[in-house]
Design a protein around this motif. Structure first.
Motif, PDB file in Angstrom:
ATOM      1  N   GLU A 176      21.517 -29.273  15.732  1.00  0.00           N
ATOM      2  CA  GLU A 176      21.545 -29.978  17.023  1.00  0.00           C
ATOM      3  C   GLU A 176      20.584 -29.348  18.021  1.00  0.00           C
ATOM      4  O   GLU A 176      19.936 -30.046  18.803  1.00  0.00           O
ATOM      5  N   GLU A 177      20.502 -28.018  18.011  1.00  0.00           N
ATOM      6  CA  GLU A 177      19.588 -27.330  18.927  1.00  0.00           C
ATOM      7  C   GLU A 177      18.140 -27.727  18.651  1.00  0.00           C
ATOM      8  O   GLU A 177      17.367 -27.963  19.589  1.00  0.00           O
ATOM      9  N   ILE A 178      17.778 -27.797  17.385  1.00  0.00           N
ATOM     10  CA  ILE A 178      16.407 -28.189  17.027  1.00  0.00           C
ATOM     11  C   ILE A 178      16.146 -29.640  17.411  1.00  0.00           C
ATOM     12  O   ILE A 178      15.056 -29.980  17.889  1.00  0.00           O
ATOM     13  N   ALA A 179      17.142 -30.509  17.226  1.00  0.00           N
ATOM     14  CA  ALA A 179      16.974 -31.909  17.625  1.00  0.00           C
ATOM     15  C   ALA A 179      16.742 -32.022  19.129  1.00  0.00           C
ATOM     16  O   ALA A 179      15.929 -32.828  19.580  1.00  0.00           O
ATOM     17  N   GLU A 198      11.567 -29.285  12.465  1.00  0.00           N
ATOM     18  CA  GLU A 198      12.076 -30.622  12.191  1.00  0.00           C
ATOM     19  C   GLU A 198      13.155 -30.511  11.121  1.00  0.00           C
ATOM     20  O   GLU A 198      13.019 -29.732  10.177  1.00  0.00           O
ATOM     21  N   ILE A 199      14.216 -31.265  11.268  1.00  0.00           N
ATOM     22  CA  ILE A 199      15.280 -31.294  10.268  1.00  0.00           C
ATOM     23  C   ILE A 199      14.916 -32.347   9.217  1.00  0.00           C
ATOM     24  O   ILE A 199      14.582 -33.487   9.557  1.00  0.00           O
ATOM     25  N   VAL A 200      14.974 -31.939   7.960  1.00  0.00           N
ATOM     26  CA  VAL A 200      14.625 -32.829   6.845  1.00  0.00           C
ATOM     27  C   VAL A 200      15.817 -32.887   5.891  1.00  0.00           C
ATOM     28  O   VAL A 200      16.316 -31.847   5.458  1.00  0.00           O
ATOM     29  N   LYS A 201      16.254 -34.102   5.591  1.00  0.00           N
ATOM     30  CA  LYS A 201      17.347 -34.299   4.624  1.00  0.00           C
ATOM     31  C   LYS A 201      16.773 -35.056   3.432  1.00  0.00           C
ATOM     32  O   LYS A 201      16.846 -36.282   3.369  1.00  0.00           O
ATOM     33  N   ASP A 202      16.184 -34.297   2.530  1.00  0.00           N
ATOM     34  CA  ASP A 202      15.514 -34.872   1.366  1.00  0.00           C
ATOM     35  C   ASP A 202      15.990 -34.110   0.134  1.00  0.00           C
ATOM     36  O   ASP A 202      15.587 -32.961  -0.085  1.00  0.00           O
ATOM     37  N   ARG A 203      16.864 -34.722  -0.637  1.00  0.00           N
ATOM     38  CA  ARG A 203      17.475 -34.066  -1.792  1.00  0.00           C
ATOM     39  C   ARG A 203      16.419 -33.590  -2.798  1.00  0.00           C
ATOM     40  O   ARG A 203      16.518 -32.488  -3.333  1.00  0.00           O
ATOM     41  N   LYS A 204      15.372 -34.364  -3.043  1.00  0.00           N
ATOM     42  CA  LYS A 204      14.333 -33.952  -3.999  1.00  0.00           C
ATOM     43  C   LYS A 204      13.572 -32.728  -3.493  1.00  0.00           C
ATOM     44  O   LYS A 204      13.233 -31.839  -4.266  1.00  0.00           O
ATOM     45  N   LYS A 205      13.320 -32.678  -2.197  1.00  0.00           N
ATOM     46  CA  LYS A 205      12.625 -31.527  -1.626  1.00  0.00           C
ATOM     47  C   LYS A 205      13.506 -30.280  -1.712  1.00  0.00           C
ATOM     48  O   LYS A 205      13.032 -29.188  -2.022  1.00  0.00           O
ATOM     49  N   ILE A 206      14.800 -30.437  -1.441  1.00  0.00           N
ATOM     50  CA  ILE A 206      15.742 -29.314  -1.559  1.00  0.00           C
ATOM     51  C   ILE A 206      15.730 -28.784  -2.984  1.00  0.00           C
ATOM     52  O   ILE A 206      15.609 -27.570  -3.204  1.00  0.00           O
ATOM     53  N   GLU A 207      15.814 -29.673  -3.955  1.00  0.00           N
ATOM     54  CA  GLU A 207      15.790 -29.251  -5.358  1.00  0.00           C
ATOM     55  C   GLU A 207      14.473 -28.569  -5.714  1.00  0.00           C
ATOM     56  O   GLU A 207      14.452 -27.588  -6.452  1.00  0.00           O
ATOM     57  N   GLY A 208      13.374 -29.068  -5.173  1.00  0.00           N
ATOM     58  CA  GLY A 208      12.061 -28.474  -5.443  1.00  0.00           C
ATOM     59  C   GLY A 208      11.890 -27.086  -4.844  1.00  0.00           C
ATOM     60  O   GLY A 208      11.168 -26.251  -5.395  1.00  0.00           O
ATOM     61  N   LEU A 209      12.541 -26.835  -3.722  1.00  0.00           N
ATOM     62  CA  LEU A 209      12.431 -25.530  -3.058  1.00  0.00           C
ATOM     63  C   LEU A 209      13.499 -24.532  -3.505  1.00  0.00           C
ATOM     64  O   LEU A 209      13.413 -23.350  -3.185  1.00  0.00           O
ATOM     65  N   ALA A 231      20.583 -29.311   4.405  1.00  0.00           N
ATOM     66  CA  ALA A 231      19.419 -29.856   5.102  1.00  0.00           C
ATOM     67  C   ALA A 231      18.338 -28.785   5.074  1.00  0.00           C
ATOM     68  O   ALA A 231      18.610 -27.609   4.827  1.00  0.00           O
ATOM     69  N   LEU A 232      17.132 -29.207   5.337  1.00  0.00           N
ATOM     70  CA  LEU A 232      16.006 -28.279   5.428  1.00  0.00           C
ATOM     71  C   LEU A 232      15.526 -28.232   6.869  1.00  0.00           C
ATOM     72  O   LEU A 232      15.611 -29.224   7.602  1.00  0.00           O
ATOM     73  N   ILE A 233      15.034 -27.074   7.239  1.00  0.00           N
ATOM     74  CA  ILE A 233      14.331 -26.946   8.515  1.00  0.00           C
ATOM     75  C   ILE A 233      12.864 -26.725   8.157  1.00  0.00           C
ATOM     76  O   ILE A 233      12.509 -25.740   7.512  1.00  0.00           O
ATOM     77  N   ARG A 234      12.060 -27.678   8.541  1.00  0.00           N
ATOM     78  CA  ARG A 234      10.619 -27.573   8.314  1.00  0.00           C
ATOM     79  C   ARG A 234       9.995 -26.989   9.576  1.00  0.00           C
ATOM     80  O   ARG A 234      10.214 -27.511  10.682  1.00  0.00           O
ATOM     81  N   VAL A 235       9.243 -25.924   9.425  1.00  0.00           N
ATOM     82  CA  VAL A 235       8.629 -25.253  10.564  1.00  0.00           C
ATOM     83  C   VAL A 235       7.119 -25.347  10.424  1.00  0.00           C
ATOM     84  O   VAL A 235       6.543 -24.845   9.457  1.00  0.00           O
TER      85      VAL A 235
END
Length: 120
Positions: A13-16, A41-52, A71-75
């Motif tokens: 929420e703080e980042i949003a 930025e908050i990213v909710k991407d299951r494939k990206k989570i699995e990849g990382l 969720a991911l935090i993209r910086v």
């Protein structure tokens, strides 16, 4: 730069509300310090989570990448600064910053042997 978090964590929420963030890292044993000014930025991407995903993340998320509220935090880094000091150590640097010089003491000013600033 990517970080993994729970989607219901307060930082989401703080980042949003304010995506400007600072990421800092210090290695006191080597006297290295890095500061990154960034937009997150908050990213909710299951494939990206699995990849990382890597095994170290299992310590925080025992259910692995299948954890339901991940969720991911993209910086995206816009500015970076690096400092290196070779002789004094963190304890000496902090002491100089926060100790008032008395007449008996002779604290020298901290001199950073290496400092680099980069802006994108």
């Amino acid at each position: 730069m990517w970080f993994v978090t729970n989607a219901d964590d307060p930082k989401v929420e703080e980042i949003a509300a304010n995506p400007q963030v600072n990421v800092c890292y210090g290695s006191p044993s080597h006297d290295d310090f890095v500061s990154l000014s960034s937009k997150a930025e908050i990213v909710k991407d299951r494939k990206k989570i699995e990849g990382l995903w890597n095994d170290h993340l299992n310590d925080w998320f025992p259910d692995g990448p299948e954890t339901s509220d991940l969720a991911l935090i993209r910086v995206d880094v816009h500015e970076a600064e690096y400092w290196k000091h070779h002789s004094r150590g963190v304890k000496g640097a902090v002491r100089s910053l926060f100790t008032k010089k008395s007449e008996e003491e002779n604290h020298e000013k901290i001199t950073w042997e290496e400092h680099v600033a980069v802006t994108s």
